[in-house]
Design a protein around this motif. Structure first.
Motif, PDB file in Angstrom:
ATOM      1  N   GLU A   1       0.964  -1.451  -0.163  1.00  0.00           N
ATOM      2  CA  GLU A   1       0.083   0.058   0.271  1.00  0.00           C
ATOM      3  C   GLU A   1       0.747   1.618   0.135  1.00  0.00           C
ATOM      4  N   ASN A   2       2.181   1.325  -0.917  1.00  0.00           N
ATOM      5  CA  ASN A   2       2.661   2.459  -1.072  1.00  0.00           C
ATOM      6  C   ASN A   2       3.359   3.169  -0.614  1.00  0.00           C
ATOM      7  N   LYS A   3       3.966   1.796   0.502  1.00  0.00           N
ATOM      8  CA  LYS A   3       4.557   1.943   2.090  1.00  0.00           C
ATOM      9  C   LYS A   3       6.225   0.826   2.091  1.00  0.00           C
ATOM     10  N   GLU A   4       7.251   0.846   2.229  1.00  0.00           N
ATOM     11  CA  GLU A   4       7.526  -0.095   2.619  1.00  0.00           C
ATOM     12  C   GLU A   4       7.969  -0.544   3.677  1.00  0.00           C
ATOM     13  N   VAL A   5       7.961  -1.535   3.556  1.00  0.00           N
ATOM     14  CA  VAL A   5       8.032  -2.627   4.942  1.00  0.00           C
ATOM     15  C   VAL A   5       8.881  -3.005   5.072  1.00  0.00           C
ATOM     16  N   LEU A   6       9.823  -2.575   6.904  1.00  0.00           N
ATOM     17  CA  LEU A   6      10.288  -3.793   6.991  1.00  0.00           C
ATOM     18  C   LEU A   6      10.512  -4.658   7.783  1.00  0.00           C
ATOM     19  N   MET A   7       9.550  -5.164   8.306  1.00  0.00           N
ATOM     20  CA  MET A   7       8.984  -5.986   8.874  1.00  0.00           C
ATOM     21  C   MET A   7       7.591  -6.272   9.290  1.00  0.00           C
ATOM     22  N   LEU A   8       6.716  -7.787  10.041  1.00  0.00           N
ATOM     23  CA  LEU A   8       6.035  -7.744  10.158  1.00  0.00           C
ATOM     24  C   LEU A   8       5.848  -8.218  11.427  1.00  0.00           C
ATOM     25  N   GLU A   9       4.613  -7.976  11.957  1.00  0.00           N
ATOM     26  CA  GLU A   9       4.001  -9.299  13.269  1.00  0.00           C
ATOM     27  C   GLU A   9       3.313  -9.325  13.329  1.00  0.00           C
TER      28      GLU A   9
ATOM     29  N   ASP B   1       9.185   4.746   6.783  1.00  0.00           N
ATOM     30  CA  ASP B   1       8.759   5.913   7.598  1.00  0.00           C
ATOM     31  C   ASP B   1       9.085   5.779   9.008  1.00  0.00           C
ATOM     32  N   GLY B   2       8.794   4.608   9.423  1.00  0.00           N
ATOM     33  CA  GLY B   2       8.835   4.902  11.170  1.00  0.00           C
ATOM     34  C   GLY B   2       7.415   4.428  11.677  1.00  0.00           C
ATOM     35  N   ASP B   3       6.384   5.144  10.783  1.00  0.00           N
ATOM     36  CA  ASP B   3       5.385   4.577  11.297  1.00  0.00           C
ATOM     37  C   ASP B   3       4.532   2.573  11.262  1.00  0.00           C
ATOM     38  N   SER B   4       3.344   2.527  11.383  1.00  0.00           N
ATOM     39  CA  SER B   4       3.543   0.735  11.904  1.00  0.00           C
ATOM     40  C   SER B   4       1.825   1.201  11.923  1.00  0.00           C
ATOM     41  N   GLY B   5       0.733  -0.080  11.442  1.00  0.00           N
ATOM     42  CA  GLY B   5      -0.644  -0.517  11.475  1.00  0.00           C
ATOM     43  C   GLY B   5      -1.080  -1.789  11.443  1.00  0.00           C
ATOM     44  N   TRP B   6      -2.334  -1.775  11.599  1.00  0.00           N
ATOM     45  CA  TRP B   6      -3.077  -3.126  11.836  1.00  0.00           C
ATOM     46  C   TRP B   6      -3.585  -3.071  10.401  1.00  0.00           C
TER      47      TRP B   6
ATOM     48  N   ASN C   1      -5.905  -5.423   7.116  1.00  0.00           N
ATOM     49  CA  ASN C   1      -6.386  -6.485   7.276  1.00  0.00           C
ATOM     50  C   ASN C   1      -6.362  -7.485   5.869  1.00  0.00           C
ATOM     51  N   CYS C   2      -6.739  -8.295   5.627  1.00  0.00           N
ATOM     52  CA  CYS C   2      -6.622  -9.047   4.213  1.00  0.00           C
ATOM     53  C   CYS C   2      -7.799  -8.542   2.776  1.00  0.00           C
ATOM     54  N   ASP C   3      -7.620  -7.359   2.836  1.00  0.00           N
ATOM     55  CA  ASP C   3      -8.731  -7.286   1.705  1.00  0.00           C
ATOM     56  C   ASP C   3      -9.410  -7.285   0.578  1.00  0.00           C
ATOM     57  N   GLU C   4      -7.995  -7.704  -0.554  1.00  0.00           N
ATOM     58  CA  GLU C   4      -7.856  -8.246  -1.392  1.00  0.00           C
ATOM     59  C   GLU C   4      -8.087 -10.095  -1.366  1.00  0.00           C
ATOM     60  N   CYS C   5      -8.100 -10.711  -0.262  1.00  0.00           N
ATOM     61  CA  CYS C   5      -8.805 -12.409   0.416  1.00  0.00           C
ATOM     62  C   CYS C   5     -10.150 -12.139  -0.094  1.00  0.00           C
ATOM     63  N   ALA C   6     -10.701 -10.947   0.878  1.00  0.00           N
ATOM     64  CA  ALA C   6     -12.411 -11.105   0.762  1.00  0.00           C
ATOM     65  C   ALA C   6     -12.921 -10.721  -0.451  1.00  0.00           C
TER      66      ALA C   6
END
Length: 149
Positions: free
Chosen positions: A40-48, A129-134, A136-141
């Motif tokens: 979604e237009n953001k570079e991801v560093l990791m997931l939790e 960019d230091g942000d984070s967020g939960w 969901n799988c909209d594409e799956c739905a």
């Protein structure tokens, strides 16, 4: 055999299918979901990932039974990671076997889409960019709705 596991330990794909080997099976299909570095237009560093394990296992078993009946599967095995995952790690591994390849492909897609939309497993992305967020799988739905037609 229908196996659903939640693991805090990184997954190595070299031996994941060994429990599914079956001389009756003519088709084996697996899916690996990997942690990617952009969403979604953001570079991801990791997931939790966090999970309500008991409910996730119960719902996964329902999904497996639905798929087994609908696609005449022999076996299903799925392992979903929880905890912090690095880019490139396997977040989810799913393997299915059936007598023929066609039902195995269809069942794998059915199961992964339903796991991503029905199980109480939550994904948080950490961004460069230091942000984070939960998320969901909209594409799956969307995919599930599209394939119901």
């Amino acid at each position: 055999k229908m196996i659903f596991l939640i693991s805090e330990i990184p997954l190595e794909n070299s031996d994941l299918k060994s429990e599914l080997l079956d001389n009756k099976a003519g088709g084996f299909v697996c899916f690996e979901g990997w942690v990617r570095d952009f969403n979604e237009n953001k570079e991801v560093l990791m997931l939790e990932y966090e999970a309500y394990s008991a409910m996730a296992k119960s719902e996964a078993e329902k999904i497996f039974l639905e798929a087994k009946e609908k696609f005449k599967l022999l076996d299903v095995k799925c392992i979903h990671r929880v905890g912090k995952l690095k880019v490139g790690e396997i977040a989810i591994w799913l393997g299915v076997t059936s007598i023929h390849r066609g039902p195995a492909f269809e069942a794998c897609e059915y199961i992964i889409d339903n796991i991503k939309t029905r199980l109480p497993i939550w994904k948080k992305e950490y961004y460069k960019d230091g942000d984070s967020g939960w998320v969901n799988c909209d594409e799956c739905a969307k995919h599930i709705e599209k394939t119901k037609v």
